[in-house]
Design a protein around this motif. Sequence first.
Motif, PDB file in Angstrom:
ATOM      1  N   GLY A  19      33.236  46.136  66.816  1.00  0.00           N
ATOM      2  CA  GLY A  19      32.892  45.879  68.142  1.00  0.00           C
ATOM      3  C   GLY A  19      31.546  46.647  68.580  1.00  0.00           C
ATOM      4  O   GLY A  19      30.928  46.191  69.512  1.00  0.00           O
ATOM      5  N   ASP A  20      31.664  47.906  68.247  1.00  0.00           N
ATOM      6  CA  ASP A  20      30.393  48.921  68.506  1.00  0.00           C
ATOM      7  C   ASP A  20      29.241  48.015  67.944  1.00  0.00           C
ATOM      8  O   ASP A  20      28.041  48.086  68.483  1.00  0.00           O
ATOM      9  N   ILE A  21      29.233  47.612  66.491  1.00  0.00           N
ATOM     10  CA  ILE A  21      28.447  46.964  65.933  1.00  0.00           C
ATOM     11  C   ILE A  21      27.800  45.819  66.526  1.00  0.00           C
ATOM     12  O   ILE A  21      26.250  45.654  66.736  1.00  0.00           O
ATOM     13  N   SER A  22      28.818  45.005  66.937  1.00  0.00           N
ATOM     14  CA  SER A  22      28.351  43.792  67.726  1.00  0.00           C
ATOM     15  C   SER A  22      27.492  44.152  68.968  1.00  0.00           C
ATOM     16  O   SER A  22      26.529  43.313  69.218  1.00  0.00           O
ATOM     17  N   ASP A  23      28.070  45.044  69.836  1.00  0.00           N
ATOM     18  CA  ASP A  23      27.396  45.435  71.010  1.00  0.00           C
ATOM     19  C   ASP A  23      25.910  45.901  70.656  1.00  0.00           C
ATOM     20  O   ASP A  23      25.080  45.287  71.289  1.00  0.00           O
ATOM     21  N   ASN A  24      25.583  46.701  69.441  1.00  0.00           N
ATOM     22  CA  ASN A  24      24.349  47.098  69.184  1.00  0.00           C
ATOM     23  C   ASN A  24      23.443  45.922  68.579  1.00  0.00           C
ATOM     24  O   ASN A  24      22.200  45.730  69.137  1.00  0.00           O
ATOM     25  N   LEU A  25      24.245  45.137  68.232  1.00  0.00           N
ATOM     26  CA  LEU A  25      23.532  43.885  67.442  1.00  0.00           C
ATOM     27  C   LEU A  25      22.968  42.848  68.590  1.00  0.00           C
ATOM     28  O   LEU A  25      21.878  42.185  68.572  1.00  0.00           O
ATOM     29  N   LEU A  26      23.603  42.694  69.627  1.00  0.00           N
ATOM     30  CA  LEU A  26      23.324  42.049  70.748  1.00  0.00           C
ATOM     31  C   LEU A  26      22.078  42.373  71.416  1.00  0.00           C
ATOM     32  O   LEU A  26      21.203  41.778  71.817  1.00  0.00           O
ATOM     33  N   VAL A  27      22.090  43.815  71.587  1.00  0.00           N
ATOM     34  CA  VAL A  27      20.893  44.604  72.168  1.00  0.00           C
ATOM     35  C   VAL A  27      19.661  44.149  71.579  1.00  0.00           C
ATOM     36  O   VAL A  27      18.545  43.887  71.825  1.00  0.00           O
ATOM     37  N   ALA A  28      19.929  44.314  70.034  1.00  0.00           N
ATOM     38  CA  ALA A  28      18.875  44.114  69.194  1.00  0.00           C
ATOM     39  C   ALA A  28      18.236  42.699  69.377  1.00  0.00           C
ATOM     40  O   ALA A  28      17.028  42.321  69.320  1.00  0.00           O
ATOM     41  N   TYR A  29      19.285  41.839  69.398  1.00  0.00           N
ATOM     42  CA  TYR A  29      19.135  40.227  69.355  1.00  0.00           C
ATOM     43  C   TYR A  29      18.057  39.914  70.644  1.00  0.00           C
ATOM     44  O   TYR A  29      17.331  39.384  70.501  1.00  0.00           O
ATOM     45  N   HIS A  30      18.542  40.590  71.758  1.00  0.00           N
ATOM     46  CA  HIS A  30      17.834  40.391  72.983  1.00  0.00           C
ATOM     47  C   HIS A  30      16.393  41.133  72.936  1.00  0.00           C
ATOM     48  O   HIS A  30      15.484  40.273  73.285  1.00  0.00           O
ATOM     49  N   LEU A  31      16.352  42.076  72.423  1.00  0.00           N
ATOM     50  CA  LEU A  31      14.869  42.749  72.155  1.00  0.00           C
ATOM     51  C   LEU A  31      14.063  41.763  71.220  1.00  0.00           C
ATOM     52  O   LEU A  31      13.051  41.696  71.361  1.00  0.00           O
ATOM     53  N   ALA A  32      14.695  41.479  70.123  1.00  0.00           N
ATOM     54  CA  ALA A  32      13.757  40.471  69.143  1.00  0.00           C
ATOM     55  C   ALA A  32      13.377  39.180  70.098  1.00  0.00           C
ATOM     56  O   ALA A  32      12.122  38.640  69.753  1.00  0.00           O
ATOM     57  N   GLN A  33      14.441  38.612  70.967  1.00  0.00           N
ATOM     58  CA  GLN A  33      13.786  37.470  71.499  1.00  0.00           C
ATOM     59  C   GLN A  33      12.573  37.827  72.545  1.00  0.00           C
ATOM     60  O   GLN A  33      12.052  37.079  72.563  1.00  0.00           O
ATOM     61  N   HIS A  34      12.814  38.734  73.188  1.00  0.00           N
ATOM     62  CA  HIS A  34      12.094  39.429  74.160  1.00  0.00           C
ATOM     63  C   HIS A  34      10.501  39.629  73.539  1.00  0.00           C
ATOM     64  O   HIS A  34       9.504  39.322  73.849  1.00  0.00           O
ATOM     65  N   LEU A  94      17.818  36.547  61.623  1.00  0.00           N
ATOM     66  CA  LEU A  94      18.496  37.459  60.711  1.00  0.00           C
ATOM     67  C   LEU A  94      19.808  38.174  61.572  1.00  0.00           C
ATOM     68  O   LEU A  94      20.831  37.996  61.074  1.00  0.00           O
ATOM     69  N   ILE A  95      19.540  38.380  62.923  1.00  0.00           N
ATOM     70  CA  ILE A  95      20.485  39.014  64.009  1.00  0.00           C
ATOM     71  C   ILE A  95      21.653  37.800  63.910  1.00  0.00           C
ATOM     72  O   ILE A  95      22.752  38.211  64.346  1.00  0.00           O
ATOM     73  N   GLU A  96      21.134  36.717  64.274  1.00  0.00           N
ATOM     74  CA  GLU A  96      22.001  35.479  64.657  1.00  0.00           C
ATOM     75  C   GLU A  96      22.966  35.477  63.301  1.00  0.00           C
ATOM     76  O   GLU A  96      24.201  35.252  63.454  1.00  0.00           O
ATOM     77  N   LYS A  97      22.637  35.442  62.206  1.00  0.00           N
ATOM     78  CA  LYS A  97      23.435  35.462  61.143  1.00  0.00           C
ATOM     79  C   LYS A  97      24.348  36.643  61.058  1.00  0.00           C
ATOM     80  O   LYS A  97      25.466  36.435  60.680  1.00  0.00           O
ATOM     81  N   VAL A  98      23.778  37.744  61.169  1.00  0.00           N
ATOM     82  CA  VAL A  98      24.604  38.994  61.036  1.00  0.00           C
ATOM     83  C   VAL A  98      25.807  38.849  62.328  1.00  0.00           C
ATOM     84  O   VAL A  98      26.998  39.080  62.093  1.00  0.00           O
ATOM     85  N   LEU A  99      25.438  38.587  63.204  1.00  0.00           N
ATOM     86  CA  LEU A  99      26.303  38.292  64.546  1.00  0.00           C
ATOM     87  C   LEU A  99      27.364  37.558  64.173  1.00  0.00           C
ATOM     88  O   LEU A  99      28.561  37.566  64.429  1.00  0.00           O
ATOM     89  N   PHE A 100      27.211  36.434  63.673  1.00  0.00           N
ATOM     90  CA  PHE A 100      28.011  35.354  63.234  1.00  0.00           C
ATOM     91  C   PHE A 100      29.185  35.670  62.069  1.00  0.00           C
ATOM     92  O   PHE A 100      30.350  35.667  62.195  1.00  0.00           O
ATOM     93  N   HIS A 101      28.565  36.636  61.342  1.00  0.00           N
ATOM     94  CA  HIS A 101      29.608  37.386  60.317  1.00  0.00           C
ATOM     95  C   HIS A 101      30.508  38.162  60.698  1.00  0.00           C
ATOM     96  O   HIS A 101      31.719  38.623  60.540  1.00  0.00           O
ATOM     97  N   VAL A 102      29.834  39.209  61.665  1.00  0.00           N
ATOM     98  CA  VAL A 102      30.484  40.136  62.388  1.00  0.00           C
ATOM     99  C   VAL A 102      31.616  39.510  63.093  1.00  0.00           C
ATOM    100  O   VAL A 102      32.603  39.991  63.411  1.00  0.00           O
TER     101      VAL A 102
END
Length: 91
Positions: free
Chosen positions: A41-56, A65-73
């Motif tokens: 859960g903590d990892i997914s929260d951090n990945l969501l932040v990273a995802y939004h930053l990468a989109q920005h 890459l982060i989409e694939k990781v989020l899918f597996h998590v």
Amino acid sequence: MIESARQVIEGSQAAQARPAAAPAPEPLSAEALSDASDLLGDISDNLLVAYHLAQHDGDPLTVALIEKVLFHVGRRLARGMSPADAGIPCH
């Protein structure tokens, strides 16, 4: 953070590539599963932040890459939760 995500992916791929003759890992206890869910859960929260930053930033490779990781998590989190735990109403 991105480097950490890459290390997680590479570790996961290495684990999947192990020979079939390797012994299967022992099932985790309920306490270990709870700790793993908290960690995921903590990892997914951090990945969501990273995802939004990468989109920005407009970095399509990192977003993919982060989409694939989020899918597996997410799949691993789903294995440890019932639908009711996830807030999905069941009749």
